[in-house]
Design an enzyme around this catalytic site. Structure first.
Site, PDB file in Angstrom:
ATOM      1  N   ASP A  43       8.051  54.064  -2.741  1.00  0.00           N
ATOM      2  CA  ASP A  43       7.960  53.635  -4.140  1.00  0.00           C
ATOM      3  C   ASP A  43       8.872  52.441  -4.384  1.00  0.00           C
ATOM      4  O   ASP A  43      10.085  52.518  -4.207  1.00  0.00           O
ATOM      5  CB  ASP A  43       8.351  54.792  -5.057  1.00  0.00           C
ATOM      6  CG  ASP A  43       7.857  54.603  -6.481  1.00  0.00           C
ATOM      7  OD1 ASP A  43       7.920  53.469  -6.992  1.00  0.00           O
ATOM      8  OD2 ASP A  43       7.396  55.578  -7.085  1.00  0.00           O
ATOM      9  N   SER A  87       4.093  52.623 -11.476  1.00  0.00           N
ATOM     10  CA  SER A  87       3.746  53.453 -10.325  1.00  0.00           C
ATOM     11  C   SER A  87       2.473  54.260 -10.533  1.00  0.00           C
ATOM     12  O   SER A  87       1.754  54.544  -9.568  1.00  0.00           O
ATOM     13  CB  SER A  87       4.895  54.408 -10.009  1.00  0.00           C
ATOM     14  OG  SER A  87       6.047  53.713  -9.604  1.00  0.00           O
ATOM     15  N   THR A 162       3.793  59.272  -8.703  1.00  0.00           N
ATOM     16  CA  THR A 162       3.171  59.157  -7.385  1.00  0.00           C
ATOM     17  C   THR A 162       2.560  60.462  -6.903  1.00  0.00           C
ATOM     18  O   THR A 162       1.361  60.509  -6.612  1.00  0.00           O
ATOM     19  CB  THR A 162       4.185  58.612  -6.359  1.00  0.00           C
ATOM     20  OG1 THR A 162       4.556  57.287  -6.749  1.00  0.00           O
ATOM     21  CG2 THR A 162       3.593  58.575  -4.960  1.00  0.00           C
ATOM     22  N   ASP A 304      12.737  53.441  -5.368  1.00  0.00           N
ATOM     23  CA  ASP A 304      12.461  52.868  -6.683  1.00  0.00           C
ATOM     24  C   ASP A 304      13.599  53.143  -7.666  1.00  0.00           C
ATOM     25  O   ASP A 304      14.008  52.259  -8.431  1.00  0.00           O
ATOM     26  CB  ASP A 304      11.150  53.466  -7.206  1.00  0.00           C
ATOM     27  CG  ASP A 304      10.772  52.964  -8.580  1.00  0.00           C
ATOM     28  OD1 ASP A 304      10.351  51.803  -8.696  1.00  0.00           O
ATOM     29  OD2 ASP A 304      10.890  53.742  -9.547  1.00  0.00           O
ATOM     30  N   HIS A 308      15.742  50.239  -9.660  1.00  0.00           N
ATOM     31  CA  HIS A 308      15.849  50.177 -11.125  1.00  0.00           C
ATOM     32  C   HIS A 308      17.310  50.201 -11.566  1.00  0.00           C
ATOM     33  O   HIS A 308      17.671  49.613 -12.581  1.00  0.00           O
ATOM     34  CB  HIS A 308      15.115  51.357 -11.761  1.00  0.00           C
ATOM     35  CG  HIS A 308      13.638  51.182 -11.870  1.00  0.00           C
ATOM     36  ND1 HIS A 308      13.059  50.106 -12.506  1.00  0.00           N
ATOM     37  CD2 HIS A 308      12.608  51.959 -11.426  1.00  0.00           C
ATOM     38  CE1 HIS A 308      11.736  50.212 -12.464  1.00  0.00           C
ATOM     39  NE2 HIS A 308      11.442  51.329 -11.817  1.00  0.00           N
TER      40      HIS A 308
END
Length: 465
Positions: A43, A87, A162, A304, A308
């Site tokens: 991700d 995502s 996901t 991910d 972030h």
């Protein structure tokens, strides 16, 4: 031309034609089909993250394990309504072959509608509406319909975008309580396409599966259902820890939920939580007993989260952990299926991020460090005479009004957050193409620059569906 010469030419022609016919008759008449597919999703693992993780782990001239796979492609990631995807639609595109709107989980033409808050203050009330889009079949659902075993593994909540996109259909990714009930066979809200249920589920997100409790589970279910207990009543082996997981044996469906929310970062993992490589190995052990094969999705979801958070170190550590899970799968499947003649392994990402590698650092300089110039090895300085790090982000919260020097001790510390260009509340996704790697049965068509929806088509074709 004399008779001997003519005879020689005729014989040569005949033998040549025969050899050609023999060659044609021995050529394969059908493309290889995969009995098993393992789909790995990093991700947020864009190209810069891969490059930086490679340098972090193995140096500039090294490779991550998945970079050694045979086939490569570039994937276009835009969603149905946005140049820069989130995502949910990017994973949905891989799973369904359909371009989907941002925030929507595996639904075509649906508009996202955030859930309303229940009496406990949790967003759990469905407001999607009866006519808000349709639900195309996912590759996991297709595999299940064809008698294969199926599984979804993640380092995030099982209800996160996901994993949810493999087995659920909802109009908004924040509907974690509704997503959770879609995997409980026979219960209210169950996704009937899953037939007798997803065979292996692993990740976090216990709060979406268990009842609300003001002290112990403030984000829990307002309907009072204990979905973990319901799964157990349906014959699932239920694991709450790494030790539980390791004790499971093939022959039963399996659910492992190891945290109330997301799992820990690999750098801070508590011993009761399994690693992604361990979850991958156990999933293969449990799923591979089906003679009809299996489909398994494995997500490195914390890559991910770290990006972030503009914490490059954790992003790279998570990418290396993801790489180790892939290598574990390759080794296990080659032991079960020599030459991967019946197994397709696909590795890709859902989207990019805004992290860049910059400033002409010298070769061998730690990728997490400040920039030291290739000409003299001295710290490089910006226009204001200040040092800066090799990895920075295009946007995020860390843009100082007045820049100060960054020293190596600070840059290399575990909790350092890289500086950003545009000030924003949280670093965003990037819209660039991502990479795909593949090997095994049916991997040859994975090449060139392709739409993310095309990956679904190629996996479906590899399965012979």
């Amino acid at each position: 031309m004399n008779k001997k010469r003519i005879t020689a030419l005729l014989l040569a022609a005949c033998f040549g034609a025969g050899a050609q016919a023999q060659s044609l008759s021995s050529a394969p008449t059908a493309k290889p089909q995969a009995k098993n597919i393992i789909f790995f999703l990093g991700d947020g693992m864009g190209p810069t993250t891969i490059t930086a993780a490679r340098i972090f782990k193995a140096g500039e001239d090294g490779l991550l394990n998945f970079e050694r796979l045979d086939r490569t492609a570039r994937i276009k990631t835009y969603s149905a309504d946005a140049q820069v995807t989130d995502s949910a639609p990017s994973m949905g595109a891989y799973m369904t072959g359909v371009k989907i709107n941002n925030d929507v989980i595996s639904m075509k033409d649906a508009k996202p509608v955030a859930p309303a808050k229940d009496a406990n203050g949790n967003a759990s009330i469905d407001r999607c509406g009866a006519d808000n889009g349709s639900s195309p079949m996912t590759i996991l659902e297709l595999a299940k319909a064809n008698g294969k075993s199926v599984g979804a593994v993640t380092t995030t909540e099982l209800t996160h975008a996901t994993p949810a996109s493999t087995f659920a259909h909802v109009c908004d990714r924040d509907m974690g309580h509704a997503i959770a009930q879609q995997v409980v066979p026979g219960g209210a809200g169950y996704n009937a396409r899953l037939l007798d249920g997803v065979d292996v589920l692993m990740g976090g997100g216990k709060s979406h599966f268990t009842p609300f409790d003001a002290k112990r589970n403030p984000k829990g279910r307002g309907d009072g259902r204990d979905l973990i207990a319901e799964l157990g009543a349906r014959g699932y082996f239920v694991a709450h820890s790494r030790a539980d997981m390791q004790s499971a044996r093939a022959g039963r469906k399996f659910v492992g939920i190891y945290a109330d929310s997301h799992l820990d970062y690999a750098s801070k993992r508590r011993p009761e939580q399994p690693t992604l490589a361990e979850m991958t190995a156990k999933s293969i052990e449990l799923l591979s007993t089906n003679p009809k094969g299996f489909f398994l999705m494995v997500e490195g979801g914390k890559i991910d989260h770290a990006l972030h958070d503009t914490n490059a170190r954790n992003a790279l550590v998570e990418t290396v952990a993801f790489d180790e899970a892939i290598q574990t799968a390759v080794e296990r499947m080659r032991a079960l299926d020599p030459g991967l003649e019946n197994t397709l392994i696909v590795v890709t990402a859902d989207h990019d991020h805004t992290m860049v590698l910059n400033g002409y650092p010298k070769r061998g300089n730690p990728v997490l460090d400040i920039v030291r110039g290739y000409a003299n090895g001295e710290p490089t300085r910006d226009a204001d005479g200040k040092t800066f790090t090799t990895l920075v982000f295009g946007n995020g919260p860390n843009r100082p009004e007045v820049r100060a020097d960054v020293d190596s001790a600070t840059a290399l510390s575990e909790d350092y957050h890289q500086e950003t260009g545009v000030r924003w509340s949280s670093e965003s996704h990037g819209g660039g193409d991502v990479k795909l790697y593949a090997t095994g049965a049916g991997s040859a068509p994975f090449k060139g620059t392709i739409e993310n929806t095309r990956v679904f088509d190629l996996m479906k074709a590899a399965f012979g569906l």
